[in-house]
Design a protein around this motif. Structure first.
Motif, PDB file in Angstrom:
ATOM      1  N   ALA A 109     -16.534  -8.389 -29.620  1.00  0.00           N
ATOM      2  CA  ALA A 109     -16.759  -8.176 -28.179  1.00  0.00           C
ATOM      3  C   ALA A 109     -15.554  -8.652 -27.373  1.00  0.00           C
ATOM      4  O   ALA A 109     -15.160  -8.005 -26.399  1.00  0.00           O
ATOM      5  N   ASP A 110     -14.954  -9.776 -27.773  1.00  0.00           N
ATOM      6  CA  ASP A 110     -13.769 -10.279 -27.070  1.00  0.00           C
ATOM      7  C   ASP A 110     -12.617  -9.281 -27.179  1.00  0.00           C
ATOM      8  O   ASP A 110     -11.920  -9.006 -26.199  1.00  0.00           O
ATOM      9  N   ARG A 111     -12.419  -8.719 -28.369  1.00  0.00           N
ATOM     10  CA  ARG A 111     -11.349  -7.739 -28.574  1.00  0.00           C
ATOM     11  C   ARG A 111     -11.610  -6.502 -27.715  1.00  0.00           C
ATOM     12  O   ARG A 111     -10.712  -6.002 -27.052  1.00  0.00           O
ATOM     13  N   GLN A 112     -12.854  -6.039 -27.707  1.00  0.00           N
ATOM     14  CA  GLN A 112     -13.204  -4.866 -26.908  1.00  0.00           C
ATOM     15  C   GLN A 112     -13.087  -5.160 -25.408  1.00  0.00           C
ATOM     16  O   GLN A 112     -12.662  -4.301 -24.637  1.00  0.00           O
ATOM     17  N   PHE A 113     -13.459  -6.370 -25.001  1.00  0.00           N
ATOM     18  CA  PHE A 113     -13.317  -6.763 -23.597  1.00  0.00           C
ATOM     19  C   PHE A 113     -11.844  -6.689 -23.202  1.00  0.00           C
ATOM     20  O   PHE A 113     -11.508  -6.136 -22.151  1.00  0.00           O
ATOM     21  N   ASP A 114     -10.971  -7.255 -24.043  1.00  0.00           N
ATOM     22  CA  ASP A 114      -9.548  -7.259 -23.723  1.00  0.00           C
ATOM     23  C   ASP A 114      -9.008  -5.837 -23.607  1.00  0.00           C
ATOM     24  O   ASP A 114      -8.206  -5.541 -22.716  1.00  0.00           O
ATOM     25  N   PHE A 130     -10.323  -4.378 -20.355  1.00  0.00           N
ATOM     26  CA  PHE A 130      -9.588  -4.974 -19.248  1.00  0.00           C
ATOM     27  C   PHE A 130      -8.260  -4.243 -19.055  1.00  0.00           C
ATOM     28  O   PHE A 130      -7.883  -3.887 -17.931  1.00  0.00           O
ATOM     29  N   GLU A 131      -7.557  -3.981 -20.156  1.00  0.00           N
ATOM     30  CA  GLU A 131      -6.289  -3.244 -20.077  1.00  0.00           C
ATOM     31  C   GLU A 131      -6.525  -1.833 -19.551  1.00  0.00           C
ATOM     32  O   GLU A 131      -5.725  -1.319 -18.770  1.00  0.00           O
ATOM     33  N   GLN A 132      -7.619  -1.211 -19.959  1.00  0.00           N
ATOM     34  CA  GLN A 132      -7.942   0.128 -19.461  1.00  0.00           C
ATOM     35  C   GLN A 132      -8.194   0.091 -17.958  1.00  0.00           C
ATOM     36  O   GLN A 132      -7.776   1.007 -17.236  1.00  0.00           O
ATOM     37  N   LEU A 133      -8.875  -0.942 -17.478  1.00  0.00           N
ATOM     38  CA  LEU A 133      -9.114  -1.066 -16.041  1.00  0.00           C
ATOM     39  C   LEU A 133      -7.796  -1.241 -15.294  1.00  0.00           C
ATOM     40  O   LEU A 133      -7.579  -0.621 -14.246  1.00  0.00           O
TER      41      LEU A 133
END
Length: 127
Positions: free
Chosen positions: A43-48, A51-54
């Motif tokens: 989940a942390d990897r996907q969050f990061d 975040f980059e996509q945002l």
């Protein structure tokens, strides 16, 4: 505490199809970040990544807004440039996982995006 979820509301519309679609996508991405706040390595990897996509989405969106403003409102273009600089500074230097938890990042980004979108809607209404 809970992440901040932001559904699209008709009052957020500015009446420009591309801008409204980008604003909806920004809120969707904030909600995706909310889904990934639970933690854990995956989940942390996907969050990061989300975040980059945002960040990428926001920067592309700002370019579209700047082009539209350049056609009609020099003063608003200057304010917009300052807002873009603020966003870049915040996400590059301040709003990072070095300084905040992912939940805090999500909540900040959601509220920042909401402020941007609400402000754009108010400007469109006044125009």
């Amino acid at each position: 505490t809970m992440p901040t979820r932001l559904p699209w509301e008709p009052r957020f519309g500015v009446g420009h199809e591309l801008v409204d679609a980008q604003h909806r996508e920004m809120l969707d991405q904030c909600n995706r970040l909310a889904d990934l706040c639970a933690g854990g390595d995956e989940a942390d990897r996907q969050f990061d990544q989300a975040f980059e996509q945002l960040r990428t989405l926001a920067r592309a969106h700002f370019e579209v807004e700047a082009a539209l403003l350049a056609e009609r409102d020099e003063a608003a273009l200057e304010d917009h440039a300052a807002e873009c600089e603020e966003f870049d500074y915040l996400v590059d230097e301040i709003v990072t996982t070095d300084n905040f938890s992912r939940l805090e990042l999500q909540r900040f980004l959601a509220l920042w995006c909401l402020g941007h979108i609400s402000g754009a809607a108010r400007l469109a209404e006044a125009a």
